[in-house]
Design an enzyme around this catalytic site. Structure first.
Site, PDB file in Angstrom:
ATOM      1  N   SER A   1      -9.880  -1.160   7.196  1.00 22.27           N
ATOM      2  CA  SER A   1      -9.422  -1.328   5.914  1.00 22.27           C
ATOM      3  C   SER A   1      -8.239  -2.327   5.516  1.00 22.27           C
ATOM      4  O   SER A   1      -7.729  -2.426   4.486  1.00 22.27           O
ATOM      5  CB  SER A   1      -8.838  -0.073   5.592  1.00 22.27           C
ATOM      6  OG  SER A   1      -8.558   0.144   4.041  1.00 22.27           O
TER       7      SER A   1
ATOM      8  N   SER B   1      -9.519   1.862   2.592  1.00 28.01           N
ATOM      9  CA  SER B   1      -8.645   2.385   1.621  1.00 28.01           C
ATOM     10  C   SER B   1      -7.349   1.407   1.050  1.00 28.01           C
ATOM     11  O   SER B   1      -6.828   1.901   0.226  1.00 28.01           O
ATOM     12  CB  SER B   1      -8.084   3.576   2.062  1.00 28.01           C
ATOM     13  OG  SER B   1      -7.249   3.112   3.187  1.00 28.01           O
TER      14      SER B   1
ATOM     15  N   LYS C   1       0.805  -1.226   0.027  1.00 30.00           N
ATOM     16  CA  LYS C   1       0.097   0.213  -0.132  1.00 30.00           C
ATOM     17  C   LYS C   1       0.793   1.259   0.055  1.00 30.00           C
ATOM     18  O   LYS C   1       1.941   1.472   0.681  1.00 30.00           O
ATOM     19  CB  LYS C   1      -0.863  -0.099   1.251  1.00 30.00           C
ATOM     20  CG  LYS C   1      -1.960   1.087   1.326  1.00 30.00           C
ATOM     21  CD  LYS C   1      -2.771   0.856   2.466  1.00 30.00           C
ATOM     22  CE  LYS C   1      -4.008   1.887   2.591  1.00 30.00           C
ATOM     23  NZ  LYS C   1      -4.925   1.784   3.959  1.00 30.00           N
TER      24      LYS C   1
END
Length: 675
Positions: A267, A243, A169
């Site tokens: 998330s 996210s 990420k």
């Protein structure tokens, strides 16, 4: 041309030739069965870490070939998933059965290799270093070649993740790739000076980081001003959750072996559920947070994979004490002597006691067709656990934890809690108590049935820490030391922002984060201790090894529809977040698929504002429509005591092996014929 430029040009030329040879050789070997690679064809679809390393050990596969296989799938499936008629920052239009999912942002390829593969400049490793020729920053192909050379020389894997292809990420620092938390901000150097500490552990273990996963900007939503919009591979007109959507979608579509996500709310688990994958948000103190945007009290680093064993293998590498992250000191002496993956081979759950959090499955509270489908699927999962030998502990009608909340919460949260009930705890004009509060608290402790108000798990306040985001952002930026982006003020003034009334105004979010003048975590820390005490007391009394509940109650919402409102303890995306943010580990596992869903869509009689905050999105008037036939993933959560990951892996692995609910997304399973 100076010597530095000449060396850079020669380096790129050699790399281009090397990459071309690798790609051609792999293609010939796999397609034509060339004597150059007299090997059995290797498929990366649904492959596991063990599969990959067995193939490498058997000399059926090299790390370089594996990277090329994944790049082929990235080229095929990582294109745009929405229309952007006004560009990346403007309104978006969903596409039914889109050809791409846009899960991966920055690709770990030198310019020559990136261009050879046909990836555009937006995928470059850096926007501030166009040459990108530093030999101390090997790209994915070069890292793979180094692993291949080491294996050829020794016949041994360099570490437990040798050759494993990972996406990370964009919230986490990678010294060789741009790191902006999804933002289009004008950094002087878009590469941070160091890897996040757990990233270094991954690399040292032999992992190959192939990309930064696209993400909801600044860890919210599913859209990024720089990377664009991520879509759900099971229905590209729907969201992937946020996210960490890019991380989970990349795994679901077999563009990587595993990925790293981040959870401050849901998330890790929400995107993993919506992508029909496994994701763990581990005990908060287990993995170092050093080297990431906006460290928070409930920030957790978690792997996402297609099998429980692969999730566990990655956690074995990244977990552990880090003197730079003070919270990891809580984990010293509390991790298992064996690797986490050693707990993922159980077939029976005999002797395991699992409590049902009916507070999160109450059809009287969550009435109507929106929620019924997910609840029914998780009820079936609970029966499957029973068939595996687990003892299922059903709670009283009021809920699994309610009696313990009534008994302990008034005293544990004391002054914070008494403010909610002025009739019992009156104050004078100056706000000072006008009677002895301790006496009343003792009365309630003696007779918990007289504790006022709604006090189920759904009703405990979960207000944020005052000033946490401002502190986290500005601390990170100060440590990063960029010459141009030094504070939130700089992010506000020197960034481009997308406009989307359904996803919220990110500039407004930064402005709000920048307002507090203090950092006050006292109430949150008190609540964290109180909830841990309550939950641990309940689990001890009932002799529970874990609890079970739906990861969320809602299917993925359609793109260009409002966020789901928070009510009765449920958060955005219809996910359960409260327990996890108090430091408990939770793992989501596929529980099945819907057959039909109901959707909340904007009320056509009401105009949608052109922009607004994330909270404003949930206030847009809606109507409910349906049912619509839809096969969408549903997940089940298993949650345990802090540092009980071995128990959770045992339960999750046994359940996943018995039920086999993991399926590839049909539109992104086989490569198009042109590939």
């Amino acid at each position: 041309m100076n010597n530095t430029s000449l060396r850079g040009t020669m380096y790129l030329t050699r790399h281009a030739l090397y990459a071309a040879v690798c790609s051609l050789t792999l293609a010939v070997g796999l397609i034509a069965g060339s004597p150059a690679i007299a090997k059995q064809e290797f498929h990366v679809e649904e492959v596991t870490i063990s599969d990959i390393q067995t193939a490498i050990m058997n000399k059926q596969l090299t790390a370089t070939e594996l990277v090329n296989l994944y790049l082929t799938r990235i080229k095929a499936f990582n294109g745009p998933g929405v229309e952007e008629p006004e560009g990346i920052l403007g309104p978006i239009k969903p596409i039914a059965h889109a050809k791409g999912v846009n899960a991966l942002g920055t690709l770990n390829l030198r310019p020559a290799a990136r261009k050879q593969w046909g990836f555009d400049d937006r995928k470059a490793r850096s926007m501030t270093d166009a040459l990108d020729a530093d030999p101390n920053m090997p790209d994915a192909l070069e890292a793979a070649a180094k692993l291949d050379a080491a294996f050829k020389n020794t016949g041994k894997l360099v570490g437990p993740l040798h050759g494993i292809v990972i996406a990370v990420k964009d919230q986490y620092d990678t010294f060789d790739m741009r790191t902006t938390s999804g933002a289009d901000a004008a950094y002087a150097n878009d590469r941070p000076p160091h890897d996040a500490n757990f990233i270094k552990r991954l690399r040292d273990a032999g992992a190959i980081i192939i990309a930064k996963a696209n993400m909801g900007e600044y860890a919210s939503g599913f859209r990024s001003a720089f990377g664009g919009t991520i879509v759900n591979p099971y229905d590209t007109e729907r969201v992937p959750a946020g996210s960490s959507g890019g991380s989970a979608v990349a795994v679901a579509t077999n563009m990587v072996t595993v990925a790293i996500a981040e959870e401050s709310g849901p998330s890790v688990r929400a995107p993993a559920e919506y992508a029909n994958t496994i994701g763990i948000a581990p005990t908060q103190e287990l993995v170092s947070r050093v080297g990431m945007f906006n460290i928070g009290l409930n920030t957790r680093i978690g792997p996402v994979a297609r099998t429980v064993e692969d999730v566990a293998r990655v956690l074995s590498v990244i977990a552990g004490y880090d003197p730079q992250d003070e919270l990891t000191a809580f984990g010293v002496g509390r991790t298992p002597d064996k690797p986490y993956e050693s707990f993922t081979h159980e077939k029976s759950l005999k002797g395991v006691r699992i409590g049902v959090v009916r507070e999160y499955m109450d059809k009287k509270v969550f009435a109507g067709p929106l929620y019924a489908g997910n609840i029914d699927i998780v009820d079936k999962a609970i029966e499957d656990l029973r068939k595996l030998g687990a003892t299922i502990v059903e709670p009283p009608a009021e809920g699994l934890f309610t009696a313990y909340i009534r008994r302990y919460n008034p005293a544990l949260q004391n002054s914070s809690w008494t403010k909610l009930f002025p009739e019992l705890f009156p104050v004078d004009a100056a706000g000072k108590p006008s009677k002895d509060q301790t006496s009343t608290l003792i009365d309630l402790a003696m007779e918990p049935s007289k504790v006022p108000g709604k006090l189920t798990l759904r009703d405990i306040d979960s207000a944020p820490i005052v000033g946490e985001s401002k502190y986290g952002f500005n601390l990170y930026l100060r440590q990063r030391g960029d010459a141009n982006i030094k504070t939130i003020d700089d992010l506000i003034a020197k960034s481009k922002f997308f406009v989307d009334p359904y996803e919220g105004d990110k500039k407004a979010t930064l402005l709000n984060n920048n307002k507090p003048l203090i950092l006050d975590s006292a109430a949150r820390l008190q609540r964290r201790f109180a909830v841990q005490q309550i939950v641990l007391q309940a689990m001890a009394d009932m002799k529970l090894d874990a609890v079970v509940y739906p990861t969320g109650l809602l299917p993925p919402r359609k793109i260009n529809t409002p966020r789901d409102p928070n009510f009765n303890g449920i958060g955005n995306y219809g996910m359960w977040t409260f327990l996890g943010i108090q430091g408990f580990p939770a793992i989501t596992v596929p529980a099945g698929f819907t057959t039909e869903v109901w959707d909340r869509i904007p009320d056509p009689k009401t105009a949608v504002p052109t922009r607004g905050s994330e909270e404003d999105s949930a206030k847009i008037p809606t109507i409910i429509v349906g049912p619509t036939k839809a096969k969408l993933p549903v997940g089940v959560d298993f949650m345990g005591r802090p540092f009980s990951e071995p128990t959770l892996f045992k339960i999750a692995a046994a359940y996943a092996a018995a039920t086999k609910h993991r399926e590839q997304p049909a539109d992104f399973a086989k490569l198009p014929q042109s590939h």
